[in-house]
Every structure is written in C-alpha cells, then in structure tokens.
Design an enzyme around this catalytic site. Structure first.
Site, mmCIF file in Angstrom:
data_model
loop_
_atom_site.group_PDB
_atom_site.id
_atom_site.type_symbol
_atom_site.label_atom_id
_atom_site.label_comp_id
_atom_site.label_asym_id
_atom_site.label_seq_id
_atom_site.Cartn_x
_atom_site.Cartn_y
_atom_site.Cartn_z
ATOM 1 N N ASN A 9 -4.378 -0.853 -11.284
ATOM 2 C CA ASN A 9 -4.438 -2.020 -10.389
ATOM 3 C C ASN A 9 -5.670 -1.843 -9.510
ATOM 4 O O ASN A 9 -5.661 -1.049 -8.579
ATOM 5 C CB ASN A 9 -3.155 -2.058 -9.546
ATOM 6 C CG ASN A 9 -3.202 -3.119 -8.471
ATOM 7 O OD1 ASN A 9 -4.055 -4.007 -8.493
ATOM 8 N ND2 ASN A 9 -2.279 -3.027 -7.524
ATOM 9 N N LYS A 11 -6.977 -3.851 -7.411
ATOM 10 C CA LYS A 11 -6.922 -4.541 -6.112
ATOM 11 C C LYS A 11 -8.248 -5.277 -5.892
ATOM 12 O O LYS A 11 -8.832 -5.774 -6.855
ATOM 13 C CB LYS A 11 -6.586 -3.544 -4.998
ATOM 14 C CG LYS A 11 -5.351 -2.714 -5.356
ATOM 15 C CD LYS A 11 -4.805 -1.890 -4.237
ATOM 16 C CE LYS A 11 -3.582 -1.134 -4.739
ATOM 17 N NZ LYS A 11 -2.912 -0.372 -3.711
ATOM 18 N N HIS A 94 3.724 -7.183 -5.931
ATOM 19 C CA HIS A 94 3.150 -5.978 -5.327
ATOM 20 C C HIS A 94 3.410 -6.013 -3.823
ATOM 21 O O HIS A 94 3.361 -7.076 -3.201
ATOM 22 C CB HIS A 94 1.644 -5.909 -5.616
ATOM 23 C CG HIS A 94 1.075 -4.575 -5.253
ATOM 24 N ND1 HIS A 94 0.784 -4.236 -3.949
ATOM 25 C CD2 HIS A 94 0.786 -3.495 -6.010
ATOM 26 C CE1 HIS A 94 0.333 -2.986 -3.928
ATOM 27 N NE2 HIS A 94 0.321 -2.510 -5.164
ATOM 28 N N GLU A 96 1.656 -5.299 -1.390
ATOM 29 C CA GLU A 96 0.573 -5.881 -0.579
ATOM 30 C C GLU A 96 0.677 -7.408 -0.589
ATOM 31 O O GLU A 96 0.360 -8.064 0.404
ATOM 32 C CB GLU A 96 -0.791 -5.399 -1.094
ATOM 33 C CG GLU A 96 -1.015 -3.932 -0.733
ATOM 34 C CD GLU A 96 -1.930 -3.173 -1.666
ATOM 35 O OE1 GLU A 96 -2.665 -3.803 -2.451
ATOM 36 O OE2 GLU A 96 -1.915 -1.930 -1.608
ATOM 37 N N GLU A 166 7.338 1.186 -6.681
ATOM 38 C CA GLU A 166 6.256 1.632 -5.807
ATOM 39 C C GLU A 166 6.764 1.740 -4.378
ATOM 40 O O GLU A 166 6.788 0.731 -3.646
ATOM 41 C CB GLU A 166 5.102 0.628 -5.853
ATOM 42 C CG GLU A 166 4.500 0.458 -7.225
ATOM 43 C CD GLU A 166 3.045 0.033 -7.146
ATOM 44 O OE1 GLU A 166 2.214 0.693 -7.774
ATOM 45 O OE2 GLU A 166 2.733 -0.941 -6.431
ATOM 46 N N GLY A 172 -1.466 4.211 -1.471
ATOM 47 C CA GLY A 172 -2.760 4.377 -0.817
ATOM 48 C C GLY A 172 -2.726 5.338 0.358
ATOM 49 O O GLY A 172 -3.649 5.400 1.153
ATOM 50 N N SER A 212 0.029 6.622 -5.050
ATOM 51 C CA SER A 212 -0.772 7.850 -4.984
ATOM 52 C C SER A 212 -0.645 8.754 -6.208
ATOM 53 O O SER A 212 -0.653 9.975 -6.089
ATOM 54 C CB SER A 212 -0.454 8.629 -3.703
ATOM 55 O OG SER A 212 -0.747 7.830 -2.567
HETATM 56 P P1 PGA Z 1 -2.342 3.884 -5.075
HETATM 57 O O1 PGA Z 1 -1.858 2.356 -5.312
HETATM 58 O O2 PGA Z 1 -2.302 4.551 -6.412
HETATM 59 O O3 PGA Z 1 -3.743 3.749 -4.522
HETATM 60 O O4 PGA Z 1 -1.384 4.481 -4.112
HETATM 61 C C1 PGA Z 1 -0.834 2.067 -6.216
HETATM 62 C C2 PGA Z 1 -0.572 0.581 -6.212
HETATM 63 O O5 PGA Z 1 -0.647 -0.048 -5.153
HETATM 64 O O6 PGA Z 1 -0.289 -0.011 -7.274
#
Ligand code: PGA
Length: 251
Positions: A9, A11, A94, A96, A166, A172, A212
């Site tokens: 992903n 983003k 997601h 976010e 997640e 992140g 992460s």
């Molecule tokens: P990350 O993000 O691996 O940077 O923690 C995962 C995601 O949001 O899908």
C-alpha cells in the site's frame, strides 16, 4: 489452500517517474511463485502500473474508490473507472480512510457492495485503536467492523474478499503486533467467519496482517497458522525490502 498474498500500500507516495523506476526494478526480480504480489499506487499511477505489469504476475490495486457508479462527486473515482484502466482489486476500510476521511462502517459496506457488484476483489481492512486494546476491547471492535462491513455478503461473494487485520497502533509507528497477538486476532477473525458462514468460507479467505511489517519481522509473522500474508506500507516503498517480505514465506 488459502492464497498467500503480499500487497504494498503506497499511500500518497511516488509520482509517475518514481513509479516507473520502482516497477522497472520490480520486474527485474525473481518472483516467488506461490505468493500473489500486489502493488497499490496512487490513482494517478494506476494506468501506468497496469500497463507496465501487463505481462507480469504482479497485480495492481487501488487504495480507495467511491461507492456510487457515477455522478457529481468532485474528486472521486468510481469502480468502473478503475476497471477501465485494468484495476480489479481495491483496498477498502483502511484506518487512514476511516480516521481522516470519516469513512464509516455503513459507507464501507456500500463501497464493498459496489466493488463486488463490479466484479472487483476487495481487500477489507479492520483493526482496533490503541485505546481499544488498552481497554481489552479489540475483539469486539474487529467483530463489529466485520459484521457491519462484510457479514451482509453472500457466501459466494467471499471468493472476492481478502481481509487485512491492521491494528491502528501498529501502522507506521514501528510498533508491530507480536506474532502471537497477530495469530490470536487472525484466528478470532477466521472463527467469526466460520460462525457467521461456514468453515468452508473461513478456510478459504486470506487474512493479511498489516502494521510495521519489515523484512526483519515478516518471517515470524507470516509463519503464524492464520496469517496468510501482509499489507505493507512503509517497507513496500523500496523494491528490496518489499521483495524480501514477499519471499519471507519461503526463505
Ligand atoms: P506500515 O503501513 O507498514 O507503514 O505500518 C501498513 C498499512 O497502513 O497498510
């Protein structure tokens, strides 16, 4: 057998030149045959990505889409538009999108219906926030997200659904769920699907872990019996780390 999937992903990262460079390098790599690899670039690079990967096993997904077929929705992109540039998979729900763009469970259920109605595959994200986990409410939160977002679907629809667990506190942040925490939730999700549908449906759905994931921890997380792969953010932005994660199943 459940499909093993590693999806990147991106983003809001990578412009067209960066996408071209990434995909050029990606195509030089030897792909692990037993893993389905997906990249999810921003909307502006989807067409390029699809064309670049046309004769390649790596698939392209979108990170979002609108629930309506068309209309006066300035700034939005429909399922048909995605399909017209070759994209048949979409990430929905997601955290976010839920947090920054007010995407509610009801809205997400609509988006899921639209995607499936357009013969797309959905990677549906669920996951609790830190406050939920601290309160011991993580299972209830995830159960609720599953019920509202996915449990209205028919058994047949599930052939086109992938779940990504997640935990919001691990996205992140460098903080990862321990392999045990991941397994516990993945097992819970699979059991919830069994209870609502059947073991056949639950045993066929791929459940990815996200939050992460890095080359250093992928092997241990992917080694858990109910973890079928990963949805990768930061570590998917470099070809080397993305490929190391994709190969973590086999090495
Ligand atoms: P990350 O993000 O691996 O940077 O923690 C995962 C995601 O949001 O899908």
């Amino acid at each position: 057998m459940r499909k093993k999937i590693v999806a990147g992903n991106w983003k809001m990262h990578k412009d067209l030149a960066e996408t071209e460079a990434f995909l050029g390098r990606l195509k030089e790599q030897v792909m692990p045959e037993e893993v389905s690899i997906i990249v999810a670039p921003p909307f502006t690079n989807l067409q390029h990505a699809f064309q670049s990967l046309r004769d390649h096993p790596v698939r392209v997904a979108a990170q979002n889409m609108h629930q309506s077929d068309k209309g006066a929705f300035t700034g939005e992109v429909s399922a048909a538009m995605l399909k017209s540039v070759g994209v048949e998979t979409v990430i929905l729900g997601h955290s976010e999108r839920r947090a920054h763009f007010n995407e509610t469970d009801d809205l997400l259920a609509e988006k899921v219906n639209t995607a499936l109605g357009n013969d797309m595959t959905v990677i549906f994200c669920v996951g609790e926030e830190l406050k939920d986990r601290k309160a011991g409410d993580q299972f209830e939160v995830v159960q609720n997200q599953l019920e509202k977002g996915l449990f209205h679907l028919s058994e047949d629809d599930w052939a086109h659904v992938v779940i990504a667990y997640e935990p919001v506190w691990a996205i992140g942040t460098g903080e990862t769920a321990s392999p045990e925490q991941a397994q516990q939730m993945h097992q819970f999700i699979r059991q919830a699907v069994t209870d609502h549908y059947s073991e056949t449906v639950a045993e066929a759905v791929s459940i990815l872990y996200g939050g992460s994931v890095k080359p250093a921890n992928a092997k241990e997380i992917f080694g858990q019996p109910d973890v079928d792969g990963g949805l990768i953010g930061g570590a998917a932005l470099e070809v080397e780390s993305f490929m190391e994660i994709a190969k973590a199943f086999i090495e």
